[in-house]
Design a protein around this motif. Structure first.
Motif, PDB file in Angstrom:
ATOM      1  N   ASP A 159      44.470  35.708  44.252  1.00  0.00           N
ATOM      2  CA  ASP A 159      44.354  36.567  45.429  1.00  0.00           C
ATOM      3  C   ASP A 159      45.184  36.030  46.590  1.00  0.00           C
ATOM      4  OD1 ASP A 159      42.713  38.378  44.199  1.00  0.00           O
ATOM      5  OD2 ASP A 159      40.844  37.555  44.995  1.00  0.00           O
ATOM      6  N   GLU A 160      45.152  34.724  46.786  1.00  0.00           N
ATOM      7  CA  GLU A 160      45.903  34.161  47.902  1.00  0.00           C
ATOM      8  C   GLU A 160      47.402  34.422  47.743  1.00  0.00           C
ATOM      9  OE1 GLU A 160      46.851  29.881  50.044  1.00  0.00           O
ATOM     10  OE2 GLU A 160      44.883  30.189  49.100  1.00  0.00           O
ATOM     11  N   PHE A 161      47.926  34.235  46.529  1.00  0.00           N
ATOM     12  CA  PHE A 161      49.350  34.506  46.336  1.00  0.00           C
ATOM     13  C   PHE A 161      49.674  35.963  46.659  1.00  0.00           C
ATOM     14  CE2 PHE A 161      52.603  36.384  43.596  1.00  0.00           C
ATOM     15  CZ  PHE A 161      53.717  35.699  44.045  1.00  0.00           C
ATOM     16  N   HIS A 162      48.901  36.897  46.140  1.00  0.00           N
ATOM     17  CA  HIS A 162      49.231  38.306  46.320  1.00  0.00           C
ATOM     18  C   HIS A 162      49.044  38.755  47.767  1.00  0.00           C
ATOM     19  CE1 HIS A 162      48.898  38.202  41.895  1.00  0.00           C
ATOM     20  NE2 HIS A 162      49.860  39.092  41.986  1.00  0.00           N
ATOM     21  N   VAL A 163      48.083  38.163  48.465  1.00  0.00           N
ATOM     22  CA  VAL A 163      47.949  38.459  49.893  1.00  0.00           C
ATOM     23  C   VAL A 163      49.147  37.908  50.654  1.00  0.00           C
ATOM     24  CG1 VAL A 163      46.613  37.927  51.967  1.00  0.00           C
ATOM     25  CG2 VAL A 163      45.433  38.647  49.881  1.00  0.00           C
ATOM     26  N   TYR A 216      44.630  46.542  38.211  1.00  0.00           N
ATOM     27  CA  TYR A 216      45.976  46.474  38.786  1.00  0.00           C
ATOM     28  C   TYR A 216      45.898  46.447  40.312  1.00  0.00           C
ATOM     29  CZ  TYR A 216      47.908  48.085  34.254  1.00  0.00           C
ATOM     30  OH  TYR A 216      48.271  48.213  32.939  1.00  0.00           O
ATOM     31  N   ARG A 217      45.140  47.397  40.848  1.00  0.00           N
ATOM     32  CA  ARG A 217      45.034  47.535  42.292  1.00  0.00           C
ATOM     33  C   ARG A 217      44.466  46.287  42.940  1.00  0.00           C
ATOM     34  NH1 ARG A 217      41.352  52.399  44.513  1.00  0.00           N
ATOM     35  NH2 ARG A 217      39.903  51.541  42.970  1.00  0.00           N
ATOM     36  N   ARG A 218      43.385  45.775  42.373  1.00  0.00           N
ATOM     37  CA  ARG A 218      42.755  44.597  42.972  1.00  0.00           C
ATOM     38  C   ARG A 218      43.655  43.368  42.903  1.00  0.00           C
ATOM     39  NH1 ARG A 218      37.743  44.383  44.712  1.00  0.00           N
ATOM     40  NH2 ARG A 218      36.445  46.239  44.487  1.00  0.00           N
ATOM     41  N   GLN A 219      44.393  43.248  41.822  1.00  0.00           N
ATOM     42  CA  GLN A 219      45.279  42.101  41.739  1.00  0.00           C
ATOM     43  C   GLN A 219      46.309  42.127  42.868  1.00  0.00           C
ATOM     44  OE1 GLN A 219      47.982  41.955  38.513  1.00  0.00           O
ATOM     45  NE2 GLN A 219      48.781  39.970  39.126  1.00  0.00           N
ATOM     46  N   LEU A 220      46.986  43.261  43.046  1.00  0.00           N
ATOM     47  CA  LEU A 220      48.038  43.341  44.055  1.00  0.00           C
ATOM     48  C   LEU A 220      47.494  43.306  45.474  1.00  0.00           C
ATOM     49  CD1 LEU A 220      51.222  43.699  43.661  1.00  0.00           C
ATOM     50  CD2 LEU A 220      49.786  43.719  41.643  1.00  0.00           C
ATOM     51  N   HIS A 221      46.306  43.875  45.690  1.00  0.00           N
ATOM     52  CA  HIS A 221      45.666  43.783  47.005  1.00  0.00           C
ATOM     53  C   HIS A 221      45.190  42.364  47.302  1.00  0.00           C
ATOM     54  CE1 HIS A 221      45.709  47.754  48.629  1.00  0.00           C
ATOM     55  NE2 HIS A 221      44.981  48.306  47.675  1.00  0.00           N
TER      56      HIS A 221
END
Length: 773
Positions: A111-115, A91-96
């Motif tokens: 990752d680009e979207f969530h960043v 969960y954490r890694r996805q949102l980070h």
């Protein structure tokens, strides 16, 4: 990808197919790869907060008792960290936006979207808002417990498979999970898709294919309402390639929930009964974690999410509560006049707030992107098109404080007061207590949009340069005052109603403010109200009847469409005649032993494809753009859409012929609809068994595939008699070879429940001793 999308992340991608095949064949051994499958921790565990005792029942559910809340939450963090640490880290890694650091470039887009969307900054804002509160202190104790488990128990099997080490958990990580859940239940790019369709098709036709409200007579509150075709098409443009890319990060389609509360005048006990079954992505392990928490000041029992410390759905000693997702729009989109590094709002030019962010990527070069923000929120720049997003979750939210207050609330008034801090996501709350009180309440912060000081709908792309769609009292990545949002007392609610039922349908007819661009199709709500009315007529109602309603598998979409099939198809052969006969005597039950359920399912797939598939594909639009099954079922013969795709009756007949070709006469529904509850790594031995599964996306016992969505937690409670039953989809443990990894799975498939007791029979204990000097 949100919570659901992330948990479906594998798709064979996190581990390459050859390695996956090898691991599926590899017999579990000892040491090395299998180091994460050892026995559960044994006490005593030293706690810096004081003594606590965990009593595990026969299904591994921890029941935690302590003299104070800090000692309690340290123990809770410890057992949850042991059971679900990898899931929490995912969960954490996805949102980070840091999945690629572990799994490589396959997750770079995610990752680009969530960043770009700024979830981490939003969680930080919530962390600032928590400073100095009692909830902050309690959360820190929980986090300390998670990290003690991480240190004491060692790594997980998933860490060994992916060759990495999970970092310590932090309070901000828990608030990141809160943002994840908020996005899971509110993230939608339907506004952008609808606008894209109006550029390809007649806007008037699009308004009918994607209406903002369905005409039916089963809203949560009130009576029959009319149709609503939504806002007029916007003059603002966002490129289709950008819309397609963003749509890949929505929550899985088809998620929903059921809940209802029956007043004591209709029950055997004379007290109210509440039922709730949230329908989210079904995974191994589940997204829910079952727990009991008790101190001298309070006791709660129910489920929470891995990474969070308080019971979200469940009960305390006086009351019980549950949630469903409402139609509520808390996400808007803006375009601007842009000149280089500046954008215009009114007469003023603003610099983009820009920062370079490097995404670490395992096995290849790191990836650096420029993240930009405007006064509304993050700017998404993709495929040559730019759009800003404003989402309530970008501000500091206090939902964790609201949930903590539930455990202390001993009356309806106290519980309602706790709702004032519930900011995200909007929810339909149902409540019942031992005093016989009941409540339905729409909760959460819902913005009022203003253009030229006039309230406007939110289902349009706003011209940010012209100042359209302004929110008042909101600060993205800051501390909102919420002063321009709909007050809690003005949101739809009902106190002490005899019957209230929610199934994600329209809440109320003609609200005085804009709430949402769409709501769920009403088929589950129709069936739910029918079953409740029957139960009341037969009355009085007991807890077993409520369980039976949760397990109902009649599909009202099928009930409405089968007569049309039967009337259209000429049984010109023995095979066709037998198939039509099967449909004519069928009651719409999506049972595993039903040939008619299978035939209807195949026909529905073929009919959807014929009505929408080719016409949308010719303009470059995939299934994400297709209208709902309600529109498919109610679009009348003679509608202009059929001038494009062909006569409705002829399409029904052609779809039936296709369905007959796809089924064998000895085949039944359970042969094709089976459970597919997989682990994120998509390794077969980590998933749950395959079983025939009844139900559909439109039945109360809700189940659908691609992705797999259904009732991960089912609960029925009579607080007046302190009786509760429930069932978790799978098992509470997240470590392979724990006896509790999948021990509730078969009974969940069968629809049998267990007591959700305060003091169950103890199978194992874990003691926490006072480690304070």
């Amino acid at each position: 990808m949100a919570l659901g999308g992330m948990l479906a992340l594998g798709s064979g991608a996190l581990i390459s197919p050859p390695v996956r095949r090898y691991l599926n064949l590899l017999a579990p051994g000892s040491g090395g790869l299998w180091s994460g499958i050892g026995p559960p921790p044994r006490g005593p565990v030293s706690s810096p907060y004081g003594t606590a005792e965990v009593s595990f029942d026969a299904e591994g559910i921890p029941h935690i008792e302590a003299d104070d809340e800090l000692a309690l939450q340290f123990a809770h963090g410890f057992v949850q960290g042991y059971d679900r640490l990898f899931q929490m880290d995912l969960y954490r890694r996805q949102l980070h936006g840091s999945l690629s650091e572990v799994v490589g470039p396959v997750t770079l887009d995610t990752d680009e979207f969530h960043v770009r969307f700024g979830f981490s900054a939003a969680a930080h804002a919530s962390r600032v808002a928590l400073e100095g509160t009692e909830t902050e202190t309690v959360l820190e104790a929980y986090v300390d417990g998670v990290n003690r488990a991480r240190e004491r128990v060692g790594g997980t099997l998933e860490e060994a498979l992916l060759d990495y080490r999970i970092e310590p958990w932090t309070p901000t990580d828990t608030l990141l999970v809160e943002k994840l859940l908020g996005w899971e239940l509110t993230g939608s790019f339907r506004t952008l898709r609808r606008q894209a369709l109006t550029e390809a098709f007649d806007p008037a036709v699009v308004a009918e294919l994607l209406p903002a409200r369905y005409e039916h007579d089963v809203p949560i509150l009130g009576g029959r309402g009319g149709t609503d075709n939504g806002a007029d098409p916007s003059s603002q443009h966002v490129g289709k390639a950008t819309v397609d890319w963003l749509s890949g990060f929505e929550p899985p389609p088809g998620q929903g929930s059921n809940s209802w509360v029956i007043g004591g005048e209709h029950t055997t006990s004379g007290g109210p009964i509440l039922a709730n079954d949230p329908h989210l992505l079904l995974t191994a392990p589940p997204i829910w974690y079952e727990v009991g928490l008790e101190t001298p000041e309070f006791a709660t029992r129910g489920v929470t999410f891995p990474g969070t410390p308080f019971v979200v759905i469940g009960r305390n000693r006086r009351a019980t509560w549950g949630f469903t997702n409402p139609p509520a729009d808390v996400l808007d989109f803006y375009t601007y006049e842009i000149d280089g590094d500046q954008y215009r709002v009114g007469d003023d030019w603003y610099d983009f707030e820009s920062v370079e962010h490097t995404i670490n990527v395992a096995g290849t070069d790191d990836h650096t992107i420029t993240v930009r923000r405007t006064i509304h929120g993050p700017m998404i720049d993709r495929h040559g098109s730019e759009v800003a997003a404003q989402w309530t979750g970008h501000g500091a939210t206090r939902t964790i404080q609201s949930v903590r207050s539930f455990q202390f609330a001993e009356s309806l008034e106290a519980f309602r007061e706790a709702l004032t801090d519930w900011d995200l996501p909007p929810q339909n709350l149902v409540y019942a207590d031992r005093d016989g009180r009941t409540m339905y309440h729409l909760i959460g912060k819902i913005p009022v949009r203003y253009t030229d000081d006039e309230p406007v709908r939110g289902d349009q792309i706003f011209d940010g340069t012209a100042g359209e769609g302004a929110w008042r009292g909101f600060a993205p990545f800051g501390q909102p005052t919420w002063e321009g949002f709909i007050p809690l007392d003005e949101l739809p609610h009902a106190i002490d109603e005899a019957v209230v039922a929610t199934a994600n349908q329209r809440i109320i007819d003609d609200p005085p403010f804009y709430l949402a661009e769409i709501h769920a199709t009403p088929y589950r709500a129709m069936r739910l109200y029918d079953r409740l009315e029957e139960a009341i007529d037969d009355g009085p109602i007991d807890i077993d009847e409520m369980q039976a309603i949760q397990q109902d598998i009649v599909d009202e979409l099928a009930v409405s469409l089968v007569p049309e099939i039967v009337d259209a198809v000429d049984p010109d052969s023995q095979t066709t005649e037998a198939a039509i006969d099967a449909l004519e005597i069928w009651d719409g039950s999506m049972a595993v032993d039903s040939f008619a359920a299978l035939l209807f399912t195949r026909w529905l797939e073929a009919f959807r494809e014929r009505v929408f598939g080719d016409a949308f594909a010719e303009e470059g639009f995939g299934r994400a753009y297709w209208p709902s099954d309600w529109v498919l079922a109610t679009l009348p013969e003679g509608h202009t859409w059929f001038d494009t795709v062909g006569d409705r009756e002829e399409l029904i007949i052609a779809a039936f012929e296709t369905a007959l070709e796809q089924v064998d006469e000895d085949e039944v529904f359970g042969d094709v609809q089976r459970t597919e509850l997989n682990h994120p790594l998509e390794l077969g031995f980590l998933g749950y068994p395959r079983r025939a599964m009844p139900g559909s996306r439109h039945t109360l016992k809700n189940y659908r595939l691609s992705p797999t969505v259904g009732p991960g937690w089912q609960m029925v409670v009579d607080p007046s008699e302190e009786v509760a039953i429930g069932r978790l989809a799978g098992g509470n443990a997240g470590r392979l070879f724990s006896p509790h990894y999948a021990d509730q799975f078969d009974t969940w498939v069968e629809g049998t429940y267990k007591p959700v007791d305060w003091s169950p029979k103890v199978a194992r204990r874990l003691t926490f001793r006072d480690g304070r000097s």
